[in-house]
Structure formats: C-alpha cells, structure tokens
Design an enzyme around this catalytic site. Structure first.
Site, mmCIF file in Angstrom:
data_model
loop_
_atom_site.group_PDB
_atom_site.id
_atom_site.type_symbol
_atom_site.label_atom_id
_atom_site.label_comp_id
_atom_site.label_asym_id
_atom_site.label_seq_id
_atom_site.Cartn_x
_atom_site.Cartn_y
_atom_site.Cartn_z
ATOM 1 N N ASN A 44 -32.612 40.047 71.795
ATOM 2 C CA ASN A 44 -33.656 40.636 70.970
ATOM 3 C C ASN A 44 -33.205 40.696 69.511
ATOM 4 O O ASN A 44 -32.038 40.915 69.208
ATOM 5 C CB ASN A 44 -34.082 42.016 71.492
ATOM 6 C CG ASN A 44 -32.961 43.024 71.568
ATOM 7 O OD1 ASN A 44 -31.819 42.681 71.842
ATOM 8 N ND2 ASN A 44 -33.288 44.279 71.325
ATOM 9 N N GLU A 46 -34.515 42.378 65.878
ATOM 10 C CA GLU A 46 -35.442 43.303 65.214
ATOM 11 C C GLU A 46 -35.488 43.032 63.719
ATOM 12 O O GLU A 46 -34.630 42.346 63.170
ATOM 13 C CB GLU A 46 -34.994 44.749 65.463
ATOM 14 C CG GLU A 46 -35.038 45.132 66.930
ATOM 15 C CD GLU A 46 -34.555 46.557 67.183
ATOM 16 O OE1 GLU A 46 -33.909 47.156 66.310
ATOM 17 O OE2 GLU A 46 -34.834 47.049 68.289
ATOM 18 N N TYR A 50 -40.579 46.324 62.366
ATOM 19 C CA TYR A 50 -40.704 46.470 63.826
ATOM 20 C C TYR A 50 -41.462 45.357 64.529
ATOM 21 O O TYR A 50 -41.965 45.552 65.623
ATOM 22 C CB TYR A 50 -41.318 47.838 64.184
ATOM 23 C CG TYR A 50 -40.427 48.984 63.814
ATOM 24 C CD1 TYR A 50 -39.318 49.305 64.586
ATOM 25 C CD2 TYR A 50 -40.677 49.741 62.675
ATOM 26 C CE1 TYR A 50 -38.480 50.340 64.233
ATOM 27 C CE2 TYR A 50 -39.843 50.790 62.320
ATOM 28 C CZ TYR A 50 -38.750 51.082 63.099
ATOM 29 O OH TYR A 50 -37.923 52.114 62.752
ATOM 30 N N CYS A 54 -38.403 39.583 71.356
ATOM 31 C CA CYS A 54 -37.755 39.996 72.602
ATOM 32 C C CYS A 54 -36.723 38.948 73.031
ATOM 33 O O CYS A 54 -36.810 37.776 72.651
ATOM 34 C CB CYS A 54 -38.775 40.155 73.710
ATOM 35 S SG CYS A 54 -39.996 41.453 73.436
ATOM 36 N N GLU A 56 -36.400 37.558 75.943
ATOM 37 C CA GLU A 56 -37.012 36.490 76.743
ATOM 38 C C GLU A 56 -37.665 35.451 75.831
ATOM 39 O O GLU A 56 -37.527 34.242 76.034
ATOM 40 C CB GLU A 56 -38.073 37.070 77.696
ATOM 41 C CG GLU A 56 -37.554 38.116 78.658
ATOM 42 C CD GLU A 56 -37.662 39.534 78.119
ATOM 43 O OE1 GLU A 56 -37.473 39.757 76.895
ATOM 44 O OE2 GLU A 56 -37.926 40.434 78.923
ATOM 45 N N CYS A 91 -41.777 42.630 78.780
ATOM 46 C CA CYS A 91 -42.996 43.261 78.283
ATOM 47 C C CYS A 91 -44.200 42.372 78.610
ATOM 48 O O CYS A 91 -44.055 41.220 79.042
ATOM 49 C CB CYS A 91 -42.890 43.498 76.768
ATOM 50 S SG CYS A 91 -43.070 42.010 75.754
ATOM 51 N N CYS A 94 -44.198 38.974 76.894
ATOM 52 C CA CYS A 94 -43.191 38.050 77.436
ATOM 53 C C CYS A 94 -43.575 37.554 78.826
ATOM 54 O O CYS A 94 -43.278 36.414 79.180
ATOM 55 C CB CYS A 94 -41.815 38.692 77.450
ATOM 56 S SG CYS A 94 -41.062 38.752 75.807
HETATM 57 ZN ZN ZN Z 1 -41.128 40.985 75.384
#
Ligand code: ZN
Length: 136
Positions: A44, A46, A50, A54, A56, A91, A94
C-alpha cells in the site's frame, strides 16, 4: 503447492516491509500468482490527500507493468499483528479490480505475519460479480 504459497507469503511480507503508510501506519503486503506461474508483489502507498493505492492494486499494477495482462490464480494479502486474528480482506474496489484479471474461483489467502489465516474464493468475496465477459 506449499512451496508456491510459501513464496507468495514471503514476497507479500517483503513488500509489506516497503509499505509507504505514514498517515495510517497500517502496512499491507500482497503477492499475486498468475496462471503462467509468475509472482508479482505489491504494497500500500499513501499520500497526503488520502487517495491511497492498496497493496492488491499495487500488485496488479506491477503485473501489468512487467508482464501485461495475465490471469491471476491466487493472491495473498498480509496485514495485522502476529496472532491478532484479524482478517484483512481486499476492499470493495480491489475485489472488483482482482475480478478484472481473474475468474470467480481465484483463491484469496488472508494472512497475518505468522501465516495464512483463511483462504476464500473470489466468488465468496464478490458473489454475482460483473466481469469482463459480461461487458458486451
Ligand atoms: Zn483495496
């Protein structure tokens, strides 16, 4: 198969170590295994507003960047603390992103630092999904 899962786990853990997550402090690593037998890592990333990437999605970006579009056979996601029992699943975005590059029987391994905690198919995480073959 155990060797492949071990390789996925090690690559995901190594990617997690490189996580850029200064705002949440929540480090996630991922590794995807394609049907051609290649493994691609992701972590991930960042940024200050924000809009993060991710692990994945990062692994999928790595796959496409290095090898073009492939079909994903398995993905392993590692997060959390050793023994905390949490299941950090992909999520919603993803799940759909994985669906774009995999069939409904792709296996998703949810792991903590000590190893795999649970394995699910994509159809369990994203039932009745809409995929590329439905787009006609
Ligand atoms: Zn995700």
């Amino acid at each position: 198969m155990l060797e492949i899962r071990d390789a996925l786990f090690k690559m995901a853990c190594a990617a997690r170590e490189k996580s850029y997550s200064p705002y949440s402090g929540f480090k996630v690593g991922a590794a995807i295994l394609t049907e051609s037998g290649q493994i691609f890592p992701g972590t991930n990333i960042e940024e200050a507003t924000y809009k993060s990437i991710c692990a994945e999605a990062s692994a999928i970006a790595c796959m496409v960047s290095q090898s073009g579009r492939e079909i994903i056979k398995e993905v392993l996601v590692v997060a959390g603390e050793e023994g905390d029992g949490s299941l950090v699943t992909p999520c919603g975005h993803c799940r759909q992103y994985l669906r774009e590059h995999a069939g409904s029987e792709m296996i998703i391994h949810i792991a903590g630092p000590e190893g795999i905690r649970k394995s699910l198919t994509l159809s369990e995480l994203l039932p009745y999904s809409f995929g590329p073959e439905d787009f006609r």
